[in-house]
Write a protein that holds these residues in place. Structure first.
Motif, mmCIF file in Angstrom:
data_model
loop_
_atom_site.group_PDB
_atom_site.id
_atom_site.type_symbol
_atom_site.label_atom_id
_atom_site.label_comp_id
_atom_site.label_asym_id
_atom_site.label_seq_id
_atom_site.Cartn_x
_atom_site.Cartn_y
_atom_site.Cartn_z
ATOM 1 N N LYS A 102 -6.991 -1.598 4.296
ATOM 2 C CA LYS A 102 -7.327 -0.185 4.463
ATOM 3 C C LYS A 102 -7.486 0.170 5.939
ATOM 4 N N CYS A 123 0.851 -1.185 0.000
ATOM 5 C CA CYS A 123 0.000 0.000 0.000
ATOM 6 C C CYS A 123 0.889 1.238 0.000
ATOM 7 N N LEU A 163 -7.498 8.516 3.369
ATOM 8 C CA LEU A 163 -7.389 7.148 2.843
ATOM 9 C C LEU A 163 -7.526 7.107 1.326
#
Length: 263
Positions: free
Chosen positions: A29, A6, A87
């Motif tokens: 996430k 990520c 995010l």
């Protein structure tokens, strides 16, 4: 468990790239949010440096997050704000992992994009895991055109060859004029021929010291001696890998911070 890489859209430090095991992309996430919402810079921005109107505007109607603040739950408030505002700046990529391997993440000393962080799987039966990792990193680096050009260019500065033009006092040329250092001329009473012989001897000795495989030293010395920028270099794959691995191990081209990825 699955492995995910990520990365933030703005990469400047290690925690802008995260490599983790997670059940799913949504789980990844959540782990990003959990980790980054506790980041000191984010907390300082959220609690001290920003104005309430700015946060409200960025939340785009998700005002329920302020219930956590009202209850004094700073951690949950920070997480929900990060999830809503920050995010969306993250990308996530899934990696296949052999179940008989350990996974390591390798951060370059200078991070500027997602490829500055490499993922290496090391088989359980690898005799020397560290050497296996360096070899894998070297194989990847050796495929890059800019690295091959760096190794192949025989110029005395800004190239692979530059590191060999030195003596016990340092680089044998003046930094800007690229003339032989004044103290070397004085050492040989301004005899240009002797000064040239001296720096060429230094070069050869340094090449032989770097290439502990004698055949590679001979290949490189012959290459420099007959260098023609208009002729394609005929170094083989193993030569580039050897150079890349040595430079990585010595931290001369790039260096890595290596960490094992755990569940």
């Amino acid at each position: 468990m699955k492995l995910f890489k990520c990365w933030n859209s703005d990469i400047t430090v290690n925690h802008d790239i995260m490599v983790m095991f997670a059940e799913s992309e949504e789980d990844a996430k959540s782990k990003i949010v959990e980790a980054r919402s506790k980041d000191e810079c984010f907390r300082d921005w959220l609690l001290y440096d920003t104005c309430l109107d700015e946060v409200i505007n960025d939340l785009k109607g998700n005002y329920e997050v302020f219930e956590h603040l009202a209850k004094g739950n700073i951690n949950k408030f920070s997480e929900e704000v990060y999830r809503t505002i920050d995010l969306k700046n993250w990308s996530i990529e899934e990696y296949f992992v052999d179940k008989y391997s350990d996974v390591f993440v390798c951060y370059e000393s200078y991070l500027d994009n997602k490829d500055s962080c490499q993922v290496v799987s090391v088989p359980f039966d690898a005799h020397d895991p560290e050497d296996y990792i360096y070899r894998a990193l070297a194989e990847r680096l050796a495929e890059e055109e800019h690295f091959r050009n760096f190794v192949s260019d025989a110029a005395v500065n800004m190239t692979f060859a530059e590191q060999f033009w030195h003596d016990e006092k340092g680089y044998v040329f003046e930094e800007y004029e690229l003339d032989i250092r004044g103290d070397i001329y004085r050492k040989f009473n301004w005899d240009i021929s002797k000064a040239n012989n001296y720096i060429e001897k230094c070069f050869v000795n340094n090449v032989k010291e770097f290439f502990q495989e004698p055949q590679y030293a001979d290949i490189f010395l012959e290459h420099v001696k007959n260098y023609d920028p208009n002729v394609e270099t005929d170094f083989n794959e193993e030569f580039y890998i050897y150079c890349a691995k040595k430079l990585i191990e010595e931290g001369k081209y790039t260096s890595y911070q290596i960490e094992q990825v755990t569940l």
